[in-house]
Every structure is written in structure tokens, then in C-alpha cells.
Design an enzyme around this catalytic site. Structure first.
Site, PDB file in Angstrom:
ATOM      1  N   ARG A 125      -7.608 -11.494 -19.474  1.00 50.72           N
ATOM      2  CA  ARG A 125      -6.352 -11.269 -20.326  1.00 50.72           C
ATOM      3  C   ARG A 125      -5.054 -10.904 -19.530  1.00 50.72           C
ATOM      4  NH1 ARG A 125      -9.466  -8.221 -24.029  1.00 50.72           N
ATOM      5  NH2 ARG A 125     -10.387  -9.515 -25.757  1.00 50.72           N
ATOM      6  N   LYS A 147       5.706 -20.949 -14.141  1.00 49.81           N
ATOM      7  CA  LYS A 147       4.946 -21.771 -14.911  1.00 49.81           C
ATOM      8  C   LYS A 147       3.656 -21.892 -14.356  1.00 49.81           C
ATOM      9  CE  LYS A 147       8.824 -24.660 -17.112  1.00 49.81           C
ATOM     10  NZ  LYS A 147       9.032 -25.912 -16.993  1.00 49.81           N
ATOM     11  N   GLU A 189      12.307 -32.427  -5.043  1.00 49.99           N
ATOM     12  CA  GLU A 189      12.859 -31.233  -5.855  1.00 49.99           C
ATOM     13  C   GLU A 189      13.978 -30.955  -5.247  1.00 49.99           C
ATOM     14  OE1 GLU A 189      11.095 -30.779  -8.715  1.00 49.99           O
ATOM     15  OE2 GLU A 189       8.812 -31.153  -8.586  1.00 49.99           O
ATOM     16  N   LYS A 231      16.761 -21.389  -8.669  1.00 53.11           N
ATOM     17  CA  LYS A 231      15.786 -21.271  -9.679  1.00 53.11           C
ATOM     18  C   LYS A 231      15.788 -20.082 -10.060  1.00 53.11           C
ATOM     19  CE  LYS A 231      11.268 -22.642 -11.143  1.00 53.11           C
ATOM     20  NZ  LYS A 231      10.185 -23.520 -10.945  1.00 53.11           N
ATOM     21  N   GLU A 241      11.778 -21.166 -21.073  1.00 56.44           N
ATOM     22  CA  GLU A 241      12.704 -22.540 -21.344  1.00 56.44           C
ATOM     23  C   GLU A 241      13.043 -22.951 -22.728  1.00 56.44           C
ATOM     24  OE1 GLU A 241      10.834 -25.753 -18.981  1.00 56.44           O
ATOM     25  OE2 GLU A 241      11.030 -27.269 -20.630  1.00 56.44           O
ATOM     26  N   ARG A 245      16.608 -23.775 -18.715  1.00 57.54           N
ATOM     27  CA  ARG A 245      15.477 -24.059 -17.832  1.00 57.54           C
ATOM     28  C   ARG A 245      14.846 -25.343 -18.001  1.00 57.54           C
ATOM     29  NH1 ARG A 245      10.370 -20.420 -15.882  1.00 57.54           N
ATOM     30  NH2 ARG A 245       9.466 -21.805 -14.853  1.00 57.54           N
ATOM     31  N   ASN A 249      13.527 -29.865 -15.277  1.00 58.95           N
ATOM     32  CA  ASN A 249      12.546 -31.045 -15.711  1.00 58.95           C
ATOM     33  C   ASN A 249      13.291 -32.253 -15.394  1.00 58.95           C
ATOM     34  OD1 ASN A 249      10.473 -29.092 -16.344  1.00 58.95           O
ATOM     35  ND2 ASN A 249      11.443 -29.134 -18.281  1.00 58.95           N
ATOM     36  N   HIS A 252      11.390 -35.562 -14.646  1.00 58.60           N
ATOM     37  CA  HIS A 252       9.784 -35.216 -14.789  1.00 58.60           C
ATOM     38  C   HIS A 252       9.370 -35.850 -15.996  1.00 58.60           C
ATOM     39  CE1 HIS A 252      10.753 -32.094 -11.702  1.00 58.60           C
ATOM     40  NE2 HIS A 252       9.603 -31.773 -11.834  1.00 58.60           N
ATOM     41  N   HIS A 256       6.089 -37.618 -14.834  1.00 59.45           N
ATOM     42  CA  HIS A 256       4.665 -37.193 -15.245  1.00 59.45           C
ATOM     43  C   HIS A 256       4.141 -38.473 -15.872  1.00 59.45           C
ATOM     44  CE1 HIS A 256       5.679 -32.644 -16.214  1.00 59.45           C
ATOM     45  NE2 HIS A 256       5.613 -33.049 -14.846  1.00 59.45           N
ATOM     46  N   HIS A 269       3.178 -35.753  -7.060  1.00 57.11           N
ATOM     47  CA  HIS A 269       4.198 -35.234  -7.939  1.00 57.11           C
ATOM     48  C   HIS A 269       5.687 -35.555  -7.598  1.00 57.11           C
ATOM     49  CE1 HIS A 269       5.750 -32.738 -11.188  1.00 57.11           C
ATOM     50  NE2 HIS A 269       6.444 -32.059 -10.095  1.00 57.11           N
TER      51      HIS A 269
HETATM   52  P1  NAD Z   1      -0.158 -29.883  -3.243  1.00 60.08           P
HETATM   53  O1  NAD Z   1      -0.537 -28.515  -3.734  1.00 60.08           O
HETATM   54  O2  NAD Z   1      -1.211 -30.924  -3.834  1.00 60.08           O
HETATM   55  O3  NAD Z   1      -0.010 -29.799  -1.629  1.00 60.08           O
HETATM   56  C1  NAD Z   1       0.046 -31.108  -1.236  1.00 60.08           C
HETATM   57  C2  NAD Z   1      -0.997 -31.128   0.111  1.00 60.08           C
HETATM   58  O4  NAD Z   1      -0.390 -30.424   1.057  1.00 60.08           O
HETATM   59  C3  NAD Z   1      -2.416 -30.882  -0.278  1.00 60.08           C
HETATM   60  O5  NAD Z   1      -3.076 -31.594   0.489  1.00 60.08           O
HETATM   61  C4  NAD Z   1      -2.564 -29.535   0.263  1.00 60.08           C
HETATM   62  O6  NAD Z   1      -3.755 -28.933   0.751  1.00 60.08           O
HETATM   63  C5  NAD Z   1      -1.746 -29.789   1.669  1.00 60.08           C
HETATM   64  N1  NAD Z   1      -1.313 -28.659   2.386  1.00 60.08           N
HETATM   65  C6  NAD Z   1      -0.412 -27.379   1.552  1.00 60.08           C
HETATM   66  N2  NAD Z   1      -0.092 -26.596   2.571  1.00 60.08           N
HETATM   67  C7  NAD Z   1      -0.148 -27.179   3.559  1.00 60.08           C
HETATM   68  C8  NAD Z   1       0.416 -27.010   5.001  1.00 60.08           C
HETATM   69  N3  NAD Z   1       1.037 -25.803   5.537  1.00 60.08           N
HETATM   70  N4  NAD Z   1       0.032 -27.812   5.960  1.00 60.08           N
HETATM   71  C9  NAD Z   1      -0.782 -28.937   5.990  1.00 60.08           C
HETATM   72  N5  NAD Z   1      -1.277 -29.027   4.857  1.00 60.08           N
HETATM   73  C10 NAD Z   1      -1.027 -28.346   3.573  1.00 60.08           C
HETATM   74  O7  NAD Z   1       1.111 -30.362  -3.724  1.00 60.08           O
HETATM   75  P2  NAD Z   1       2.343 -29.785  -4.140  1.00 60.08           P
HETATM   76  O8  NAD Z   1       3.670 -30.804  -3.769  1.00 60.08           O
HETATM   77  O9  NAD Z   1       2.482 -28.458  -3.518  1.00 60.08           O
HETATM   78  O10 NAD Z   1       2.753 -29.248  -5.665  1.00 60.08           O
HETATM   79  C11 NAD Z   1       2.372 -30.154  -6.725  1.00 60.08           C
HETATM   80  C12 NAD Z   1       2.164 -29.417  -8.032  1.00 60.08           C
HETATM   81  O11 NAD Z   1       3.156 -28.692  -8.177  1.00 60.08           O
HETATM   82  C13 NAD Z   1       1.871 -30.416  -8.988  1.00 60.08           C
HETATM   83  O12 NAD Z   1       0.607 -30.208  -9.627  1.00 60.08           O
HETATM   84  C14 NAD Z   1       2.913 -30.106  -9.796  1.00 60.08           C
HETATM   85  O13 NAD Z   1       2.702 -30.247 -11.258  1.00 60.08           O
HETATM   86  C15 NAD Z   1       3.180 -28.694  -9.540  1.00 60.08           C
HETATM   87  N6  NAD Z   1       4.516 -28.257  -9.839  1.00 60.08           N
HETATM   88  C16 NAD Z   1       4.925 -27.034 -10.585  1.00 60.08           C
HETATM   89  C17 NAD Z   1       5.935 -26.511 -10.645  1.00 60.08           C
HETATM   90  C18 NAD Z   1       6.010 -25.204 -11.619  1.00 60.08           C
HETATM   91  O14 NAD Z   1       7.047 -24.615 -11.799  1.00 60.08           O
HETATM   92  N7  NAD Z   1       4.867 -24.420 -11.591  1.00 60.08           N
HETATM   93  C19 NAD Z   1       7.128 -27.099 -10.297  1.00 60.08           C
HETATM   94  C20 NAD Z   1       6.856 -28.222  -9.803  1.00 60.08           C
HETATM   95  C21 NAD Z   1       5.524 -28.774  -9.537  1.00 60.08           C
HETATM   96  N1  GLY Z   2       9.639 -26.819 -12.322  1.00 59.34           N
HETATM   97  C1  GLY Z   2      10.275 -26.571 -13.606  1.00 59.34           C
HETATM   98  C2  GLY Z   2      10.291 -25.132 -14.107  1.00 59.34           C
HETATM   99  O1  GLY Z   2       9.941 -24.447 -13.249  1.00 59.34           O
HETATM  100  O2  GLY Z   2      10.804 -24.999 -15.087  1.00 59.34           O
END
Ligand code: NAD
Ligand code: GLY
Length: 365
Positions: A125, A147, A189, A231, A241, A245, A249, A252, A256, A269
Site C-alpha cells: 500500500r 504520475k 517534451e 513542471k 490534474e 496540469r 499533455n 499527447h 498516444h 513516445h
Molecule cells: P525509455 O525509458 O524507454 O528509455 C529510452 C531508452 O534509452 C531505453 O532503451 C533505455 O534503456 C535507454 N537508456 C536510458 N538511459 C540511458 C542512458 N543514460 N544511456 C543509454 N541508454 C539509456 O524511454 P523514455 O523516453 O525515457 O520514457 C518514455 C516513457 O515515459 C513512456 O512510457 C512515457 O509514457 C513515459 N512518460 C511519463 C511521463 C510522466 O509524467 N510520468 C511523462 C512523459 C513520458
Molecule cells: N507528463 C504529463 C504530466 O506529468 O502531467
């Protein structure tokens, strides 16, 4: 001499305040910076790409902080951001007798950060967690704001929780090993922040994109700081949100849909968000808010970051199917983040799908 953060920001949502440390070589100081935010035991969760690069360094930091720890190495990829992988985390936490006060540490990009955050929100939890983002995208966006989520085959990030970390440590030096395509994805982003809320920052990006793509350290630090600051301000005002907030998006809802249609992981992404941001600008043109010249400026900046400015082709029915699962849909009304102008977003409700068809027309088969 341990590295000092270039910047320390505080996120202040109602749930709890926490710091974001931004700087060069911060993994070398992780023991000092994070010790006040760690509990008595830690689990470092990463993936098979990041582990060989940075896991040992992080384990050393925990040793230096005197924190007992174990590690979990997951498969790498958006296609693994699902229940099965989440269960691997829970299996290992159980096997290693993780307690409610064991701190989970997300060492990786947004996929690891989102999944570990959700594991932390739900294991016993709720256990504390720390974000150590290693991609540009995760440093400017996903690691901040709480998030957390996994994907469902019918929709992106559909299962999740708002759950804030105890701290965020963004070491800019780790970006040097990031593949070029991932750097670009993160830049989508960065551009988003300028487009949705800061015209001067957008103009700065236009001036500095070449230096940013070459990873000039001061420019990169400035961009990461600026995005985290925006942010942090937004999340501090609207943690869950209810209003502003949602602006984060921008691009997005279309993005998506592209990710779901193309299969998770095929369009990154950030690539999908880039094409989605151009579509959001085109949608705003339909409402007379922005001009074709604004859309062109956004497309040109994204292209300078080597990002796609147009979506792949698929049918309008598919677009509607994917977008009807969006989390912003309320009482069946689709809600998009649009633009009043570059530097100011809005929430646009769509009751007439013909407006969407006109927006997407050049890209329909
Ligand atoms: P990812 O986590 O898949 O990383 C991209 C690639 O880079 C992967 O292959 C990873 O292993 C590699 N990698 C990571 N760090 C590295 C480094 N320093 N050197 C070499 N390789 C490295 O992708 P991302 O773009 O970081 O994240 C995308 C995800 O984030 C999506 O799932 C998206 O939905 C999510 N997201 C969430 C929010 C939120 O607010 N929570 C906001 C934007 C995106
Ligand atoms: N990436 C969108 C949010 O954090 O609200």
C-alpha cells in the site's frame, strides 16, 4: 571532490515537498545528496541496458551511504511496461523481504520511472521511492510530478496512480551515453514546454537547438532546469490534474494514438508527441486560435531536433478508436490540449468529430 548540483528545485504538491537535484556527475555524490531522503533499506530497479552503464556506480553510492540494498534488472522497452514486468518487481521485492519502508529507486528512463513509481504506490500500500532519471525525457518530464503507470493493450498509461517520489536526481553526464534517437525524443517534451507555456523559452530553443543537440553542457543544463522549473510550478499548483496540469499533455492525445496504433516501442513516445504537437497546433488553427505560420514554427523546431513533424498514415476510424480511450475524455466528450498561441495552451472540447477529420485529412489513407 564530490560534484555539487548546479540547480536544486523544490516541488511542493499538497502530498509532500521534495527536491530535484540537477547537475554534472551527480551519481558520484548520490550518497550525500540522497542519504537524507533514503530509508534504512533500498531496492535499485533498472533495466538491462542501463545496468551495465550505471548500476555499479549507484550500488557504490548506497554502500557509501551505509544502506543495505539489492537490485532488480528488468527487460528494456516500452513493450515491457505492463503487468507481467510489474509482477517481476513484486516477485523480487517479496523474495528479498522488502518492507514497507524499503526505498525503491528507479534508475533509468521514463519506462522504468513510471513502472517503479507504480510498484512503489502499490507494494504494501505504498513504499517510498526515488527517481534517478537517465534519459533527457525522464529528466525534463516523467521523473517529476508523480504520475506513475503501466500500459494496457488498449491504451497507454491506463493503469496507474499519482504517487510522488522522495527526491529526483538528474545527472546530466549520463545523457552522453544516450542514443541520438532518444535525445531527440526527449527534445520533443522540451519543445512542448515552450509551446504550452513560455514563448520566450520557445524562441530560446529556436536559437539554441543546434547546441542542445550537440549536448553543449551549459545549454543542456539550462534547458533541463527550465523544464523542471515549469513542471515543478505546475505540479505544485495542480498535483492531480484538475486543471492546468492537463496542459502538459499537449500533443499527447494524438501521440498516444500513434503509439498504440504502431505498437508500443515502434514509434518512441517523444516521436509520437512531436507529431502530436504539430497536430494539436493544426487543430487550434481550426478554431482560429493559431495560424499556419505558428504550426510551421513548431514543426520546424521539432525537425531541427530531428523529430517527425507528421504522423504515420492510418484510418480516421482508428484515430477515433484510440483517442476515445484518452484519460481526458469526460462524459464521452473528447478533450484536447490546444494552443491560444505559442506559449499559451488551452483545453479544447471536441463534440464534432469532423473538426478532427479536417485536422488529420492530409495524413488519412
Ligand atoms: P525509455 O525509458 O524507454 O528509455 C529510452 C531508452 O534509452 C531505453 O532503451 C533505455 O534503456 C535507454 N537508456 C536510458 N538511459 C540511458 C542512458 N543514460 N544511456 C543509454 N541508454 C539509456 O524511454 P523514455 O523516453 O525515457 O520514457 C518514455 C516513457 O515515459 C513512456 O512510457 C512515457 O509514457 C513515459 N512518460 C511519463 C511521463 C510522466 O509524467 N510520468 C511523462 C512523459 C513520458
Ligand atoms: N507528463 C504529463 C504530466 O506529468 O502531467
Amino acid at each position: 571532490m564530490p560534484a555539487r548540483p548546479l540547480h536544486t528545485l523544490t516541488v511542493q504538491p499538497p502530498s509532500h515537498a521534495y527536491p530535484i537535484f540537477i547537475g554534472q556527475n551527480l551519481l558520484d555524490s548520490a550518497h550525500e545528496l540522497l542519504k537524507p531522503h533514503l530509508s534504512k533499506k533500498a531496492a535499485v530497479i533498472t533495466n538491462e541496458t542501463v545496468a551495465p552503464l550505471y548500476l555499479e556506480k549507484f550500488q557504490t553510492a548506497l554502500d557509501q551511504a551505509g544502506i543495505p540494498h539489492f537490485s532488480i534488472v528488468l527487460p528494456d522497452g516500452e513493450e515491457y511496461k505492463n503487468w507481467q514486468t510489474l509482477n517481476l518487481i513484486f516477485d523480487s521485492l517479496m523474495q528479498n523481504r522488502a518492507e514497507r519502508k524499503t526505498t525503491l529507486i528507479a534508475l533509468g528512463g521514463g519506462v522504468i520511472g513510471d513502472m517503479v513509481g507504480f510498484a512503489a504506490a502499490t507494494y504494501q500500500r505504498g513504499t517510498p521511492f526515488i527517481q534517478v532519471p537517465t534519459t533527457l525525457l525522464s529528466q525534463v518530464d516523467s521523473s517529476v510530478g508523480g504520475k506513475t503507470a503501466i500500459n494496457h493493450p488498449l491504451g497507454k498509461n491506463m493503469i496507474g496512480a499519482f504517487y510522488q517520489p522522495q527526491a529526483v536526481l538528474a545527472d546530466l553526464t549520463v545523457l552522453q551515453t544516450l542514443p541520438a534517437r532518444e535525445l531527440s525524443a526527449g527534445m520533443a517534451e522540451v519543445v512542448k514546454y515552450g509551446a504550452l507555456g513560455d514563448a520566450a523559452f520557445f524562441a530560446w530553443l529556436e536559437q539554441n537547438m543546434t547546441g542542445l543537440m550537440a549536448q553543449q553542457p551549459e545549454k543542456l543544463a539550462q534547458a533541463v532546469y527550465h523544464c523542471c522549473k515549469m513542471k515543478a510550478d505546475i505540479v505544485s499548483q495542480d498535483e492531480t490534474e484538475q486543471g492546468i496540469r492537463a496542459w502538459l499533455n499537449l500533443g499527447h492525445t494524438f501521440g498516444h494514438a500513434i503509439e498504440a496504433e504502431m505498437g508500443y516501442g515502434n514509434w518512441l513516445h517523444g516521436e509520437a508527441v512531436a507529431a502530436g504537437t504539430v497536430l494539436a497546433a493544426r487543430l487550434s488553427e481550426q478554431f482560429g486560435k493559431t495560424t499556419a505560420a505558428d504550426t510551421q514554427r513548431i514543426a520546424a523546431l521539432l525537425q531541427a531536433a530531428r523529430l517527425p513533424a507528421a504522423p504515420p498514415q492510418f484510418t480516421f476510424e482508428k484515430w477515433l478508436e484510440h483517442m476515445s480511450h484518452d484519460k481526458k475524455v469526460e462524459s464521452s466528450v473528447m478533450r484536447f490540449i490546444g494552443l491560444n498561441r505559442i506559449g499559451e495552451a488551452n483545453i479544447t472540447e471536441i463534440t464534432d468529430p469532423e473538426i478532427l477529420r479536417r485536422t488529420l485529412q492530409p495524413y488519412l489513407p
